[in-house]
Design a protein around this motif. Structure first.
Motif, mmCIF file in Angstrom:
data_model
loop_
_atom_site.group_PDB
_atom_site.id
_atom_site.type_symbol
_atom_site.label_atom_id
_atom_site.label_comp_id
_atom_site.label_asym_id
_atom_site.label_seq_id
_atom_site.Cartn_x
_atom_site.Cartn_y
_atom_site.Cartn_z
ATOM 1 N N VAL A 18 1.055 -1.201 -0.087
ATOM 2 C CA VAL A 18 0.124 0.038 -0.002
ATOM 3 C C VAL A 18 0.932 1.127 -0.023
ATOM 4 C CG1 VAL A 18 -1.808 1.184 1.037
ATOM 5 C CG2 VAL A 18 -1.643 -1.177 1.345
ATOM 6 N N GLY A 185 -8.047 0.235 8.319
ATOM 7 C CA GLY A 185 -7.375 -0.398 7.201
ATOM 8 C C GLY A 185 -8.090 -2.144 7.273
ATOM 9 N N TYR A 186 -8.700 -2.536 6.204
ATOM 10 C CA TYR A 186 -9.392 -3.780 6.149
ATOM 11 C C TYR A 186 -9.149 -4.533 4.912
ATOM 12 C CZ TYR A 186 -12.777 -7.548 6.640
ATOM 13 O OH TYR A 186 -13.645 -8.703 6.740
ATOM 14 N N TYR A 187 -8.194 -5.629 4.806
ATOM 15 C CA TYR A 187 -7.844 -6.319 3.564
ATOM 16 C C TYR A 187 -8.339 -7.704 3.671
ATOM 17 C CZ TYR A 187 -4.855 -1.971 3.923
ATOM 18 O OH TYR A 187 -4.632 -0.722 4.108
ATOM 19 N N PHE A 189 -9.328 -9.631 0.988
ATOM 20 C CA PHE A 189 -8.954 -10.126 -0.267
ATOM 21 C C PHE A 189 -10.074 -10.989 -0.894
ATOM 22 C CE2 PHE A 189 -5.074 -11.160 2.902
ATOM 23 C CZ PHE A 189 -4.570 -9.782 2.379
ATOM 24 N N THR A 195 -6.140 -5.448 -7.705
ATOM 25 C CA THR A 195 -5.484 -4.981 -6.589
ATOM 26 C C THR A 195 -6.244 -5.383 -5.313
ATOM 27 O OG1 THR A 195 -6.882 -2.838 -6.472
ATOM 28 C CG2 THR A 195 -4.663 -2.718 -7.664
ATOM 29 N N VAL A 196 -5.564 -5.362 -4.176
ATOM 30 C CA VAL A 196 -5.948 -5.704 -2.896
ATOM 31 C C VAL A 196 -6.634 -4.403 -2.340
ATOM 32 C CG1 VAL A 196 -5.469 -6.037 -0.421
ATOM 33 C CG2 VAL A 196 -4.572 -7.352 -2.218
ATOM 34 N N GLU A 197 -8.190 -4.601 -2.345
ATOM 35 C CA GLU A 197 -9.022 -3.141 -1.661
ATOM 36 C C GLU A 197 -8.993 -3.144 -0.431
ATOM 37 O OE1 GLU A 197 -13.435 -1.687 -3.070
ATOM 38 O OE2 GLU A 197 -13.065 -3.822 -3.284
ATOM 39 N N ASP A 198 -8.953 -1.918 0.034
ATOM 40 C CA ASP A 198 -9.196 -1.675 1.538
ATOM 41 C C ASP A 198 -10.685 -1.482 1.611
ATOM 42 O OD1 ASP A 198 -9.434 -0.435 3.812
ATOM 43 O OD2 ASP A 198 -7.997 0.946 3.727
ATOM 44 N N ASP A 208 -5.566 1.317 -2.252
ATOM 45 C CA ASP A 208 -5.570 -0.112 -2.684
ATOM 46 C C ASP A 208 -3.908 -0.663 -2.480
ATOM 47 O OD1 ASP A 208 -8.144 -0.279 -3.304
ATOM 48 O OD2 ASP A 208 -8.013 -0.271 -5.460
ATOM 49 N N GLY A 209 -3.884 -1.890 -2.014
ATOM 50 C CA GLY A 209 -2.612 -2.594 -2.173
ATOM 51 C C GLY A 209 -2.182 -3.160 -3.742
#
Length: 266
Positions: A18, A185-187, A189, A195-198, A208-209
């Motif tokens: 991130v 922050g909450y990942y 998956f 991408t990895v959404e927050d 996003d990650g």
């Protein structure tokens, strides 16, 4: 993208990052809790699961040492978990690491080694120490994965306060909405995008990650209490009995006069 329960699969060197920007500064916390479900292929390995940098310094890291003991570093101080909390190869464990500004707390929850596997019983080990290091809170990357880590991650959560044992117990094995108070922050998956959404700021590319190698895998992980389709039947129960999440709670597929909800609750 569609919501489905997934985990993130890491090979050695795979990461999710991130990047630093004004939106990401919400992670520059002096008091915090970081949670993650981890499933290392090799537990007895010096590896990190979650790292937050602060300029050139370490804000915090969570990982294991060469013995498989969970370690939590804040600034220049490292807290090692109770030896009974040592991780096991290929086994899910939940880690919660927190600072309330005066005390570091490391909570590891994993299958209870004294109970049969079919009991699905968990044991929790808590380790505390007085905070002796300054907590660096400058801008820095949030990174999931590392050069050494091979395995699975799920449900990475960052809170702006130290979570209590009761709070951890209440939500450890289920999903969140992303709107919970104090959740920054909450990942999860579970969106399956590029991408990895927050999930605390959905559809916001700034938080996003960025994925480098890691891949999404459809898997419940350890979320035995999750109900992603909101039908009052846990996903784990539906998949165990029907193989998917398409069963309705009012259905009676075996024709015994008892609907799925009744059988689930029984």
């Amino acid at each position: 993208s569609p919501f489905t329960l997934q985990v993130l699969d890491f090979a050695a060197g795979d990461t999710v990052t991130v990047p630093v920007n004004s939106e990401q500064q919400k992670l520059n916390l002096a008091t915090f809790t970081v949670e993650a479900w981890v499933n290392p292929t090799t537990a007895a390995l010096a590896q990190t699961f979650v790292t937050k940098s602060s300029g050139a310094a370490v804000h915090y890291t969570i990982g294991t040492d060469a013995a498989g003991d969970v370690i939590f570093t804040v600034g220049t101080q490292t807290l090692e978990a109770n030896p009974d909390a040592t991780l096991v190869d290929g086994q899910w464990a939940h880690i919660a690491a927190s600072s309330d500004g005066t005390t570091l707390t490391l909570v590891v929850t994993k299958p209870d080694p004294e109970q049969p596997a079919e009991a699905e019983a968990l044991a929790t080990y808590t380790t505390r120490a007085a905070l002796t290091s300054a907590i660096p809170t400058e801008d820095g990357l949030l990174t999931l994965g590392s050069a050494a880590f091979v395995g699975l991650l799920d449900e990475v959560r960052i809170w702006s306060a130290a979570r209590t044992a009761a709070q951890l117990d209440a939500a450890r094995q289920t999903t969140l909405t992303g709107a919970e108070g104090g959740l920054v922050g909450y990942y999860a998956f579970d969106d399956g995008g590029a991408t990895v959404e927050d999930f605390t700021q959905r559809n916001d590319d700034d938080v996003d990650g960025v994925i480098a190698g890691a891949t999404f895998v459809a898997d419940l992980g350890a979320l035995t209490d999750a109900d992603s389709d909101n039908d009052l039947l846990t996903d784990a129960w539906e998949i165990a009995n029907f193989g998917d999440l398409n069963a309705a709670n009012a259905d009676d597929p075996d024709g015994d006069g008892l609907d799925n909800l009744y059988e689930f609750m029984a």
